[in-house]
Design an enzyme around this catalytic site. Sequence first.
Site, short mmCIF file in Angstrom:
data_model
loop_
_atom_site.label_atom_id
_atom_site.label_comp_id
_atom_site.label_asym_id
_atom_site.label_seq_id
_atom_site.Cartn_x
_atom_site.Cartn_y
_atom_site.Cartn_z
N THR A 125 74.94 -28.38 -17.73
CA THR A 125 76.21 -27.78 -17.30
C THR A 125 77.25 -28.85 -16.98
OG1 THR A 125 77.23 -26.55 -15.48
CG2 THR A 125 75.20 -27.66 -14.97
N ASP A 126 78.52 -28.48 -17.09
CA ASP A 126 79.59 -29.41 -16.71
C ASP A 126 79.59 -29.69 -15.21
OD1 ASP A 126 80.53 -26.95 -15.81
OD2 ASP A 126 82.49 -27.10 -16.79
N GLU A 127 78.88 -28.87 -14.43
CA GLU A 127 78.88 -29.07 -12.97
C GLU A 127 78.22 -30.38 -12.56
OE1 GLU A 127 78.14 -25.84 -10.36
OE2 GLU A 127 78.99 -24.37 -11.73
N TYR A 153 72.58 -26.56 -6.59
CA TYR A 153 72.40 -26.15 -7.99
C TYR A 153 72.74 -27.31 -8.93
CZ TYR A 153 73.82 -24.44 -12.58
OH TYR A 153 73.98 -24.30 -13.93
N LYS A 157 70.37 -29.55 -11.55
CA LYS A 157 70.61 -29.67 -13.00
C LYS A 157 70.78 -31.15 -13.39
CE LYS A 157 71.10 -26.75 -15.64
NZ LYS A 157 70.11 -26.01 -16.47
N ASN A 183 80.53 -19.96 -18.90
CA ASN A 183 80.45 -18.97 -19.97
C ASN A 183 80.84 -17.59 -19.45
OD1 ASN A 183 77.84 -19.85 -22.31
ND2 ASN A 183 79.11 -21.22 -21.11
P1 NAD Z 1 70.75 -16.61 -15.92
O1 NAD Z 1 70.54 -16.79 -14.45
O2 NAD Z 1 71.52 -15.44 -16.42
O3 NAD Z 1 69.32 -16.57 -16.65
C1 NAD Z 1 68.27 -17.44 -16.31
C2 NAD Z 1 67.00 -16.92 -16.98
O4 NAD Z 1 65.95 -17.84 -16.68
C3 NAD Z 1 66.54 -15.54 -16.48
O5 NAD Z 1 66.14 -14.74 -17.55
C4 NAD Z 1 65.36 -15.87 -15.56
O6 NAD Z 1 64.39 -14.83 -15.50
C5 NAD Z 1 64.81 -17.11 -16.24
N1 NAD Z 1 64.05 -17.97 -15.31
C6 NAD Z 1 64.42 -18.38 -14.07
N2 NAD Z 1 63.45 -19.13 -13.53
C7 NAD Z 1 62.46 -19.21 -14.45
C8 NAD Z 1 61.20 -19.86 -14.47
N3 NAD Z 1 60.76 -20.58 -13.43
N4 NAD Z 1 60.43 -19.76 -15.57
C9 NAD Z 1 60.85 -19.02 -16.63
N5 NAD Z 1 62.02 -18.36 -16.67
C10 NAD Z 1 62.82 -18.47 -15.58
O7 NAD Z 1 71.39 -17.98 -16.40
P2 NAD Z 1 72.49 -18.25 -17.53
O8 NAD Z 1 73.84 -18.07 -16.95
O9 NAD Z 1 72.12 -17.54 -18.77
O10 NAD Z 1 72.29 -19.83 -17.74
C11 NAD Z 1 71.32 -20.31 -18.67
C12 NAD Z 1 71.32 -21.82 -18.63
O11 NAD Z 1 72.60 -22.31 -18.97
C13 NAD Z 1 70.98 -22.41 -17.27
O12 NAD Z 1 70.17 -23.54 -17.46
C14 NAD Z 1 72.33 -22.81 -16.69
O13 NAD Z 1 72.20 -23.90 -15.81
C15 NAD Z 1 73.08 -23.18 -17.95
N6 NAD Z 1 74.55 -23.00 -17.92
C16 NAD Z 1 75.09 -21.80 -17.54
C17 NAD Z 1 76.47 -21.64 -17.58
C18 NAD Z 1 77.13 -20.33 -17.20
O14 NAD Z 1 78.35 -20.26 -17.14
N7 NAD Z 1 76.39 -19.25 -16.95
C19 NAD Z 1 77.28 -22.69 -18.01
C20 NAD Z 1 76.69 -23.89 -18.41
C21 NAD Z 1 75.32 -24.04 -18.35
O1 TDX Z 2 82.75 -13.46 -5.69
C1 TDX Z 2 83.15 -14.54 -6.16
N1 TDX Z 2 84.41 -14.96 -5.85
C2 TDX Z 2 84.93 -16.15 -6.29
O2 TDX Z 2 86.09 -16.49 -5.97
C3 TDX Z 2 82.33 -15.38 -7.00
C4 TDX Z 2 80.94 -14.95 -7.38
C5 TDX Z 2 82.87 -16.56 -7.44
N2 TDX Z 2 84.12 -16.96 -7.08
C6 TDX Z 2 84.65 -18.25 -7.59
C7 TDX Z 2 83.76 -19.45 -7.41
C8 TDX Z 2 84.10 -20.30 -8.63
O3 TDX Z 2 85.25 -21.07 -8.37
O4 TDX Z 2 84.79 -18.08 -9.01
C9 TDX Z 2 84.45 -19.28 -9.71
C10 TDX Z 2 83.30 -18.97 -10.66
O5 TDX Z 2 82.16 -18.72 -9.87
P1 TDX Z 2 80.72 -18.41 -10.52
O6 TDX Z 2 80.87 -17.25 -11.46
O7 TDX Z 2 79.73 -18.31 -9.42
O8 TDX Z 2 80.49 -19.69 -11.43
P2 TDX Z 2 80.42 -21.26 -11.09
O9 TDX Z 2 80.11 -21.51 -9.67
O10 TDX Z 2 81.67 -21.88 -11.63
O11 TDX Z 2 79.14 -21.68 -11.97
C11 TDX Z 2 78.96 -21.16 -13.33
O12 TDX Z 2 79.38 -22.08 -14.27
C12 TDX Z 2 78.62 -23.25 -14.45
C13 TDX Z 2 77.52 -20.77 -13.58
O13 TDX Z 2 77.09 -19.83 -12.60
C14 TDX Z 2 76.63 -21.98 -13.60
O14 TDX Z 2 75.29 -21.61 -13.93
C15 TDX Z 2 77.16 -22.95 -14.65
O15 TDX Z 2 76.41 -24.12 -14.65
#
Ligand code: NAD
Ligand code: TDX
Length: 339
Positions: A125-127, A153, A157, A183
């Site tokens: 992740t970019d985080e 978190y 990562k 995403n």
């Molecule tokens: P999500 O939380 O929606 O899904 C995570 C999945 O992993 C779930 O299906 C969960 O059951 C499974 N999981 C959790 N712990 C596990 C374990 N110990 N063993 C097997 N399975 C397990 O997450 P997401 O938003 O789809 O993110 C997927 C990946 O992409 C993550 O690695 C996250 O760090 C990365 N990522 C997410 C975003 C974003 O905006 N959501 C952005 C950049 C990177």
């Molecule tokens: O209720 C809310 N109110 C609010 O203001 C929530 C849930 C979030 N926020 C803010 C926090 C962040 O600035 O919105 C922004 C986005 O929050 P999230 O959806 O929790 O995402 P973020 O913390 O940016 O992290 C996401 O992007 C990077 C994913 O959850 C991560 O898994 C990924 O690595």
Amino acid sequence: MTIIVTGGAGFIGSNFVFHMLDKYPDYRIVCLDKLTYAGNLSTLAPVMDNPNFRFVKADICDREAVNRLFEEEHPDIVVNFAAESHVDRSIEDPGIFLQTNILGTATLMDACRKYGITRYHQVSTDEVYGDLPLDRPDLFFTEETPIHTSSPYSSSKAGADLLVLAYHRTYGLPVTISRCSNNYGPYHFPEKLIPLMIANCLNDKPLPVYGEGLNVRDWLYVEDHCKAIDLIIHKGRVGEVYNGGGRDGRRNIDIGKLICKELGKPETLITHVTDRKGHDMRYAIDPTKIHNELGWLPETKFADGIKKTIAWYLENREWWETIISGEYQNYYEKMYGNR
Ligand code: NAD
Ligand code: TDX
């Protein structure tokens, strides 16, 4: 070609499973997922009967289960999406983040070393780069930006990323890493900003904006992320990190306003609540490397992607209503009850 996709019952992983089965009809896709609160087997229902697909419920930290799967499937590639992914939960309770995100990654890579693979891909992740100041719109994260994390978190990562690069250097494991921005799209769990706001808006509930809502996120439509990973595992250079982002930075407050507008609801639903601890101000990705090397560019503009996403949540109410009617209620009360 057999690919193990971990975390394939979650948001991005499930979209990736659909993308790969659709694009490569001769590939075998094996999903390994623990089905935590964030994993939904119902999401994978459309592919459960596909002969090229197999679902296995297991924890990536369970060495025996992981090894057994490698012995059964002889995977060529492993793509690791499995993670605890919600920043707010990591602030409440970091332990499981270290367990799954760091130790789980090591367990998977140990199996890759033991049985041999052509590629281990880590979805990062970019985080891991921390944040950028709001008053420097000229700054972007490149692959050379130092790791500088803010939350448990992002630290977990980053720890995993360092391990992945160490397994490459020390053991010669053929790895790649992608670091993408936020995403959004179908099957996004409604604890995250965009789906939470869509669900609340549709239910005429307050839209909780942390602090002033000036924080900026660089939104990427999930399908574009899946295409980036597809390119990296096939054409990316081993040992390399690739950033991916939408170059579409938006303030959280503006996301709330846009969702109200699209759904014909009043902006008075927007409610400012206590800020997230250690809240990152701005994320912005420079995707020059993946563009120059692999020809990747995001195809869906935020203005179109958000419309498609809202339409999906309107057409798939059962999917998210089932989620928010269960254990999610306790989570919501705990996180937002006294905020
Ligand atoms: P999500 O939380 O929606 O899904 C995570 C999945 O992993 C779930 O299906 C969960 O059951 C499974 N999981 C959790 N712990 C596990 C374990 N110990 N063993 C097997 N399975 C397990 O997450 P997401 O938003 O789809 O993110 C997927 C990946 O992409 C993550 O690695 C996250 O760090 C990365 N990522 C997410 C975003 C974003 O905006 N959501 C952005 C950049 C990177
Ligand atoms: O209720 C809310 N109110 C609010 O203001 C929530 C849930 C979030 N926020 C803010 C926090 C962040 O600035 O919105 C922004 C986005 O929050 P999230 O959806 O929790 O995402 P973020 O913390 O940016 O992290 C996401 O992007 C990077 C994913 O959850 C991560 O898994 C990924 O690595």
